[in-house]
Design a protein around this motif. Structure first.
Motif, PDB file in Angstrom:
ATOM      1  N   ALA A  23       0.703  -1.427   0.064  1.00  0.00           N
ATOM      2  CA  ALA A  23      -0.153   0.153  -0.147  1.00  0.00           C
ATOM      3  C   ALA A  23       0.781   1.236  -0.041  1.00  0.00           C
ATOM      4  CB  ALA A  23      -1.012   0.020   1.013  1.00  0.00           C
ATOM      5  N   TYR A  24       0.468   2.108  -0.573  1.00  0.00           N
ATOM      6  CA  TYR A  24       1.123   3.609  -0.883  1.00  0.00           C
ATOM      7  C   TYR A  24       0.333   4.763  -0.305  1.00  0.00           C
ATOM      8  CZ  TYR A  24       5.007   6.765  -2.045  1.00  0.00           C
ATOM      9  OH  TYR A  24       5.846   7.767  -1.902  1.00  0.00           O
ATOM     10  N   PRO A  25       0.848   5.485   0.620  1.00  0.00           N
ATOM     11  CA  PRO A  25       2.101   5.777   1.145  1.00  0.00           C
ATOM     12  C   PRO A  25       2.484   5.075   2.310  1.00  0.00           C
ATOM     13  CG  PRO A  25       0.929   7.752   1.693  1.00  0.00           C
ATOM     14  CD  PRO A  25       0.043   6.556   0.719  1.00  0.00           C
ATOM     15  N   GLU A  43       2.370  -0.511   3.814  1.00  0.00           N
ATOM     16  CA  GLU A  43       1.885  -1.491   4.819  1.00  0.00           C
ATOM     17  C   GLU A  43       1.561  -2.788   3.912  1.00  0.00           C
ATOM     18  OE1 GLU A  43      -1.255  -0.114   6.489  1.00  0.00           O
ATOM     19  OE2 GLU A  43      -0.477   0.597   8.366  1.00  0.00           O
ATOM     20  N   GLN A  44       1.738  -3.943   4.231  1.00  0.00           N
ATOM     21  CA  GLN A  44       1.462  -5.031   3.577  1.00  0.00           C
ATOM     22  C   GLN A  44       0.066  -5.268   3.049  1.00  0.00           C
ATOM     23  OE1 GLN A  44       3.323  -8.382   5.679  1.00  0.00           O
ATOM     24  NE2 GLN A  44       5.201  -8.144   4.532  1.00  0.00           N
ATOM     25  N   VAL A  45      -0.304  -5.858   1.911  1.00  0.00           N
ATOM     26  CA  VAL A  45      -1.717  -5.770   1.522  1.00  0.00           C
ATOM     27  C   VAL A  45      -1.699  -6.930   0.677  1.00  0.00           C
ATOM     28  CG1 VAL A  45      -1.373  -4.539  -0.623  1.00  0.00           C
ATOM     29  CG2 VAL A  45      -3.498  -4.495   0.217  1.00  0.00           C
ATOM     30  N   THR A  46      -3.061  -7.745   0.997  1.00  0.00           N
ATOM     31  CA  THR A  46      -3.299  -9.061   0.082  1.00  0.00           C
ATOM     32  C   THR A  46      -4.314  -8.696  -0.997  1.00  0.00           C
ATOM     33  OG1 THR A  46      -3.074 -10.203   2.121  1.00  0.00           O
ATOM     34  CG2 THR A  46      -4.204 -11.206   0.161  1.00  0.00           C
ATOM     35  N   PRO A  94      -6.611   2.351  -1.775  1.00  0.00           N
ATOM     36  CA  PRO A  94      -6.789   3.237  -2.985  1.00  0.00           C
ATOM     37  C   PRO A  94      -5.457   3.448  -3.751  1.00  0.00           C
ATOM     38  CG  PRO A  94      -6.288   4.395  -0.857  1.00  0.00           C
ATOM     39  CD  PRO A  94      -6.515   2.912  -0.497  1.00  0.00           C
ATOM     40  N   ALA A  95      -4.362   3.055  -3.289  1.00  0.00           N
ATOM     41  CA  ALA A  95      -3.085   3.020  -4.087  1.00  0.00           C
ATOM     42  C   ALA A  95      -1.989   2.168  -3.648  1.00  0.00           C
ATOM     43  CB  ALA A  95      -2.605   4.615  -4.065  1.00  0.00           C
ATOM     44  N   PHE A  96      -1.361   1.547  -4.503  1.00  0.00           N
ATOM     45  CA  PHE A  96      -0.345   0.757  -3.925  1.00  0.00           C
ATOM     46  C   PHE A  96       0.775   0.753  -5.014  1.00  0.00           C
ATOM     47  CE2 PHE A  96      -2.926  -1.737  -7.316  1.00  0.00           C
ATOM     48  CZ  PHE A  96      -1.824  -2.477  -8.034  1.00  0.00           C
ATOM     49  N   ILE A  97       2.116   0.574  -4.545  1.00  0.00           N
ATOM     50  CA  ILE A  97       3.252   0.625  -5.318  1.00  0.00           C
ATOM     51  C   ILE A  97       4.098  -0.749  -5.606  1.00  0.00           C
ATOM     52  CG2 ILE A  97       4.596   0.759  -2.987  1.00  0.00           C
ATOM     53  CD1 ILE A  97       6.551   2.611  -4.503  1.00  0.00           C
ATOM     54  N   ILE A  98       4.314  -0.834  -6.778  1.00  0.00           N
ATOM     55  CA  ILE A  98       5.203  -1.733  -7.284  1.00  0.00           C
ATOM     56  C   ILE A  98       6.637  -1.493  -7.106  1.00  0.00           C
ATOM     57  CG2 ILE A  98       5.575  -3.573  -9.089  1.00  0.00           C
ATOM     58  CD1 ILE A  98       2.673  -2.583 -10.073  1.00  0.00           C
ATOM     59  N   ALA A  99       7.325  -2.014  -6.252  1.00  0.00           N
ATOM     60  CA  ALA A  99       8.611  -1.349  -5.940  1.00  0.00           C
ATOM     61  C   ALA A  99       9.758  -2.385  -6.350  1.00  0.00           C
ATOM     62  CB  ALA A  99       8.663  -0.940  -4.595  1.00  0.00           C
ATOM     63  N   LEU A 100      10.865  -2.039  -6.800  1.00  0.00           N
ATOM     64  CA  LEU A 100      11.981  -2.926  -7.450  1.00  0.00           C
ATOM     65  C   LEU A 100      13.138  -2.588  -6.878  1.00  0.00           C
ATOM     66  CD1 LEU A 100      10.873  -3.393 -11.075  1.00  0.00           C
ATOM     67  CD2 LEU A 100       9.996  -4.677  -9.090  1.00  0.00           C
ATOM     68  N   ASP A 143      13.489   0.990  -8.859  1.00  0.00           N
ATOM     69  CA  ASP A 143      12.339   1.733  -9.659  1.00  0.00           C
ATOM     70  C   ASP A 143      11.044   1.452  -9.105  1.00  0.00           C
ATOM     71  OD1 ASP A 143      11.272   2.819 -11.949  1.00  0.00           O
ATOM     72  OD2 ASP A 143      12.455   1.757 -13.497  1.00  0.00           O
ATOM     73  N   ASN A 144      10.095   2.174  -9.603  1.00  0.00           N
ATOM     74  CA  ASN A 144       8.823   1.867  -8.882  1.00  0.00           C
ATOM     75  C   ASN A 144       7.958   2.275  -9.917  1.00  0.00           C
ATOM     76  OD1 ASN A 144       7.545   4.356  -8.036  1.00  0.00           O
ATOM     77  ND2 ASN A 144       9.676   4.735  -7.499  1.00  0.00           N
ATOM     78  N   THR A 145       6.500   1.897  -9.802  1.00  0.00           N
ATOM     79  CA  THR A 145       5.132   2.669 -10.337  1.00  0.00           C
ATOM     80  C   THR A 145       4.338   2.619  -9.251  1.00  0.00           C
ATOM     81  OG1 THR A 145       3.842   2.748 -12.284  1.00  0.00           O
ATOM     82  CG2 THR A 145       4.405   0.583 -11.363  1.00  0.00           C
ATOM     83  N   ILE A 146       3.691   3.537  -9.165  1.00  0.00           N
ATOM     84  CA  ILE A 146       2.395   3.572  -8.271  1.00  0.00           C
ATOM     85  C   ILE A 146       1.190   3.639  -8.820  1.00  0.00           C
ATOM     86  CG2 ILE A 146       1.272   5.118  -6.504  1.00  0.00           C
ATOM     87  CD1 ILE A 146       3.997   6.017  -5.760  1.00  0.00           C
TER      88      ILE A 146
END
Length: 287
Positions: free
Chosen positions: A250-252, A255-258, A264-270, A281-284
């Motif tokens: 979850a962003y910002p 927190e972990q999310v299933t 409302p928003a989540f981040i894919i973070a690498l 790198d990332n995208t939200i």
């Protein structure tokens, strides 16, 4: 453009500017130097929004871990000043370590929660160093706006949490990631990449594009574990990529999310290593 090395001199110049102008919007871009177009975009954003634009260049030793080579961090003062001048920067604050830390530091700013995953796991103590130096810089400059790039999305979440918790009167302005034409996110560390590593590193941006498409195709019911596995499989196409993390949070809040539909928003973070170089790198994604 003024180049200032001492805290007391910077404070005096800012005080005089505020006294002369009355209502003065001060924009601040804190960096560690070796500026590229991503940094330039922050300075350009500050120039559009603010009356006085201040850039700081300081390689902060507090945010480097024991296994990270502070002396290896790239530096190019001449180029940095050229970028600053080209973007209309008013003041460059260029302190030494002795100026910023004249005595052993006994006060550390530590933010919990948002620092405990992603880079906080693989770089213990890093965000204490970031929060401490940014607090010092905010106290020195006292900006109205501070501009940060979204490539370091966790850093923005940490600084925003710190500002909110400590009632610091500065507005944090996140700015979009700037990329090369082939998709690689601009980073001061890209200079370390060998030709093959540079080519293989494109798997980061392609993984994020794949993930965005995956989300569109599965938006009715989307589980974080399913998306994470798809991202890892994509990165594994690179024979030299060594994954530090590929997390969906979850962003910002980080927190972990299933069920990704539950936030409302989540981040894919690498964070992935290519040879000796670790890139992030990332995208939200916002519903």
């Amino acid at each position: 453009m003024q180049i200032i090395h001492h805290i007391k001199d910077l404070r005096q110049v800012i005080k005089e500017a505020r006294n002369a102008r009355g209502e003065l919007r001060v924009g601040f871009v804190p960096t560690m130097g070796y500026l590229h177009q991503g940094h330039a975009s922050l300075l350009e954003a500050a120039r559009k929004q603010c009356d006085l634009v201040i850039l700081s260049i300081f390689v902060n030793p507090l945010q480097f871990g024991p296994n990270e080579d502070l002396s290896r961090y790239p530096r190019d003062e001449e180029r940095d000043l050229a970028v600053a001048k080209a973007t209309g920067t008013d003041i460059v604050f260029f302190p030494t370590v002795q100026e910023m830390y004249p005595n052993p530091t006994k006060t550390i700013v530590s933010v919990s929660g948002v620092t405990e995953r992603l880079c906080g796991t693989s770089r213990p103590g890093h965000f204490d160093g970031v929060a401490t130096v940014v607090t010092k810089l905010f106290n020195i400059v006292q900006p109205d706006f501070a501009f940060f790039g979204m490539k370091d999305a966790q850093q923005i979440a940490v600084i925003q949490q710190m500002v909110d918790d400590l009632n610091n009167p500065v507005e944090i302005v996140p700015c979009k990631i700037v990329r090369e034409e082939d998709g690689l996110a601009l980073s001061s560390r890209n200079v370390y990449l060998q030709p093959e590593e540079r080519e293989q590193a494109l798997v980061l941006s392609s993984a994020l594009k794949m993930a965005e498409k995956f989300v569109q195709e599965h938006e009715g019911s989307l589980q974080a574990a399913e998306l994470q596995e798809a991202v890892k499989r994509h990165i594994a196409q690179s024979s030299i990529a060594e994954i530090d993390y590929a997390d969906i949070l979850a962003y910002p809040s980080l927190e972990q999310v299933t069920d990704l539909r539950s936030v409302p928003a989540f981040i894919i973070a690498l964070a992935v290593k290519f040879g000796k170089t670790r890139l992030i790198d990332n995208t939200i994604i916002r519903w």
